[in-house]
Design an enzyme around this catalytic site. Structure first.
Site, mmCIF file in Angstrom:
data_model
loop_
_atom_site.group_PDB
_atom_site.id
_atom_site.type_symbol
_atom_site.label_atom_id
_atom_site.label_comp_id
_atom_site.label_asym_id
_atom_site.label_seq_id
_atom_site.Cartn_x
_atom_site.Cartn_y
_atom_site.Cartn_z
ATOM 1 N N ARG A 190 0.690 -1.277 0.003
ATOM 2 C CA ARG A 190 0.001 0.130 0.175
ATOM 3 C C ARG A 190 0.894 1.444 0.070
ATOM 4 O O ARG A 190 0.409 2.376 -0.253
ATOM 5 C CB ARG A 190 -0.999 0.039 1.227
ATOM 6 C CG ARG A 190 -1.936 1.322 1.179
ATOM 7 C CD ARG A 190 -3.091 1.119 2.148
ATOM 8 N NE ARG A 190 -2.660 0.488 3.416
ATOM 9 C CZ ARG A 190 -2.097 1.171 4.458
ATOM 10 N NH1 ARG A 190 -1.981 2.580 4.272
ATOM 11 N NH2 ARG A 190 -1.731 0.793 5.516
ATOM 12 N N TYR A 238 -14.016 11.500 -19.389
ATOM 13 C CA TYR A 238 -14.584 10.174 -19.327
ATOM 14 C C TYR A 238 -15.627 10.188 -18.233
ATOM 15 O O TYR A 238 -15.655 10.706 -17.272
ATOM 16 C CB TYR A 238 -13.331 9.556 -18.688
ATOM 17 C CG TYR A 238 -13.588 8.076 -18.299
ATOM 18 C CD1 TYR A 238 -13.977 7.036 -19.258
ATOM 19 C CD2 TYR A 238 -13.709 7.599 -17.139
ATOM 20 C CE1 TYR A 238 -14.271 5.789 -19.165
ATOM 21 C CE2 TYR A 238 -14.007 6.419 -16.483
ATOM 22 C CZ TYR A 238 -14.477 5.455 -17.503
ATOM 23 O OH TYR A 238 -14.592 4.208 -17.217
ATOM 24 N N ASP A 248 -5.838 13.571 -18.475
ATOM 25 C CA ASP A 248 -5.955 12.170 -18.521
ATOM 26 C C ASP A 248 -5.485 11.791 -20.127
ATOM 27 O O ASP A 248 -6.223 12.045 -20.998
ATOM 28 C CB ASP A 248 -7.538 11.717 -18.593
ATOM 29 C CG ASP A 248 -8.081 10.207 -18.651
ATOM 30 O OD1 ASP A 248 -7.044 9.574 -19.370
ATOM 31 O OD2 ASP A 248 -8.783 9.925 -18.241
ATOM 32 N N LYS A 285 -6.624 0.074 -20.649
ATOM 33 C CA LYS A 285 -6.520 0.369 -21.740
ATOM 34 C C LYS A 285 -5.400 0.238 -22.619
ATOM 35 O O LYS A 285 -4.835 -1.059 -22.329
ATOM 36 C CB LYS A 285 -7.085 1.704 -22.041
ATOM 37 C CG LYS A 285 -8.346 2.327 -21.135
ATOM 38 C CD LYS A 285 -9.768 1.339 -21.341
ATOM 39 C CE LYS A 285 -10.476 1.627 -20.148
ATOM 40 N NZ LYS A 285 -10.947 3.014 -19.924
HETATM 41 C C1 LIG Z 1 -11.604 3.803 -18.775
HETATM 42 C C2 LIG Z 1 -10.953 4.990 -18.601
HETATM 43 C C3 LIG Z 1 -10.847 5.708 -17.310
HETATM 44 C C4 LIG Z 1 -11.055 4.914 -15.999
HETATM 45 O O1 LIG Z 1 -10.095 3.817 -15.880
HETATM 46 P P1 LIG Z 1 -10.527 2.629 -15.187
HETATM 47 O O2 LIG Z 1 -9.257 1.775 -15.284
HETATM 48 O O3 LIG Z 1 -11.659 2.054 -15.583
HETATM 49 O O4 LIG Z 1 -10.818 3.023 -13.469
HETATM 50 C C5 LIG Z 1 -10.514 6.890 -17.268
HETATM 51 N N1 LIG Z 1 -10.231 7.745 -18.421
HETATM 52 C C6 LIG Z 1 -10.434 7.145 -19.590
HETATM 53 C C7 LIG Z 1 -10.255 8.177 -20.845
HETATM 54 C C8 LIG Z 1 -10.766 5.858 -19.737
HETATM 55 O O5 LIG Z 1 -11.020 5.344 -20.997
#
Ligand SMILES: *Cc1c(COP(=O)(O)O)cnc(C)c1O
Length: 392
Positions: A48, A102, A174, A199
């Site tokens: 952690r 998102y 992001d 992703k």
């Molecule tokens: C999927 C996604 C997230 C969130 O990610 P998780 O791994 O599902 O928590 C945030 N931003 C974008 C652009 C995403 O495609």
């Protein structure tokens, strides 16, 4: 002489790898221990605390890819986003947020921020004036996502960084859709770079993880919150993510190539009314994308002409799967109105330009001719079916 930094594929393959001193194996050993010695050690390690050997190794790889001093790995993209936001915000502070982001990040802000007394405003658009208009004396963070989901709109990173510096704000992005192979926000002066590693970084639709890269100072702040909120990632998944990231560079380039070809193919098709892909010259943000990106990603959206039912088209696909999420090596397609944007009201979807006919396509790394053949046969199938129905 200044040593030249390694290329992206070398970073993917080697940076942060752990040495197997005992058996001299070629890859990073996996250390699953959640208990480490505390006497005579330089670091007290604990999962952690984000500092087990595998966690630390992978953080270095992500930091190197993003041209940042340091990184942290999280249990999900949302953990990376929420922990990082809360590291720079307290009661009474304000955040300027890009108009479309998102859905999970949108829900986090709308549902959680009021509990902490944190204020936020969404911009009305993507221009400098749209962001500038929302900055207030108590603004601390400016938050963007580019390319945005699902219309692939582009935010000017150099402009965001300049605004942030002018007003003493922490800029956050992001970077999930682009991946560090296509876009390096720190090169434009963005402070905190976030990823859903579920992703492209993971890329095989088999793990859930998140990541952040930033300066040592900013990472220290995020770590302080992270150890309290507890969003770290299990070492087994860290190890799996490291393995996946070795091929990130070549995977993303294959996604880019396929998506560009398919975007062009769709754009010419009579049954397709609109294609949203920043690599197309017709995309409104093409020149901005060209300026700040090295490739245009494997993500695109399109709309079929009203005579074709999108559900029937998707059901007729044989190889391309109707499936949630994105950025796996396999191609997937979905309806944003029924999935990622289902919780928004129809009016809000319309405001964001997301019609019920819009389809989001995560282009995989299969051979492009097979992908095009699948799209083609599905379009032909629906048209034939629908014509027969009309005749009957
Ligand atoms: C999927 C996604 C997230 C969130 O990610 P998780 O791994 O599902 O928590 C945030 N931003 C974008 C652009 C995403 O495609």
């Amino acid at each position: 002489m200044k040593s030249k930094s390694p290329g992206v594929n070398t970073i993917c393959t080697h940076v942060g790898e752990l040495k197997d001193e005992q058996y001299k194996g070629a890859i990073s050993p996996l250390y699953m221990s959640s208990s480490y010695a505390y006497e005579d050690v330089d670091v007290k390690r604990y999962p952690r605390y984000f500092n087990t050997p595998n966690q630390e190794g992978l953080s270095k790889k992500i930091a190197a890819l993003e041209h940042c001093e340091a990184g942290l790995i999280f249990g999900s993209g949302m953990a990376a986003i929420s922990h990082s936001m809360l590291a720079f915000l307290e009661k009474g502070d304000h955040v300027v947020v890009q108009k479309t982001i998102y859905g999970g990040a949108f829900n986090f802000m709308v549902e959680e921020f009021p509990k902490y007394g944190i204020e936020f405003d969404f911009t009305d658009g993507f221009s400098e004036a749209d962001f500038r208009n929302k900055i207030k004396p108590n603004t601390k963070v400016i938050y963007v996502e580019t390319p945005s989901n699902p219309l692939m709109l582009i935010t000017d990173l150099e402009m965001i960084s300049r605004l942030a510096k002018e007003h003493g704000l922490v800029s956050m992005i992001d970077n999930t859709f682009a991946s560090p192979v296509n876009q390096i926000p720190a090169d434009f002066g963005i402070d905190v770079v976030l990823h859903s590693a579920t992703k492209y970084l993971g890329g095989h639709s088999d793990l859930c993880a998140g990541a952040v890269a930033a300066s040592e100072e900013h990472i220290q702040k995020i770590w302080n919150v992270g150890k309290n909120l507890g969003g770290s990632l299990s070492d087994y998944t860290v190890w799996l993510l490291e393995r996946s990231m070795k091929t990130l560079g070549i995977r993303v380039k294959a996604h880019n190539r396929n998506a560009k070809k398919i975007a062009k193919w769709l754009d010419k098709h009579d049954l397709v009314s609109q294609v949203y892909y920043p690599g197309l010259k017709s995309h409104p943000d093409h020149s901005l994308a060209k300026k700040q990106m090295k490739g245009y990603t494997g993500m695109l959206s399109f709309e079929l002409i009203p005579a074709v039912t999108p559900e029937k088209f998707m059901a007729s696909l044989k190889m391309i799967k109707q499936s949630m999420s994105l950025a796996g090596v396999e191609s997937t397609i979905l309806s944003p109105a029924k999935t990622s944007h289902a919780l928004l009201s129809p009016e809000e979807r319309e405001r964001q330009g997301i019609s019920d006919r819009l389809l989001r396509f995560s282009v995989g790394i299969e051979d492009k001719n097979d992908l095009i053949a699948d799209l083609k046969q599905a379009l032909e199938t629906v048209v034939t079916d629908q014509m027969q129905n009309t005749v009957v």
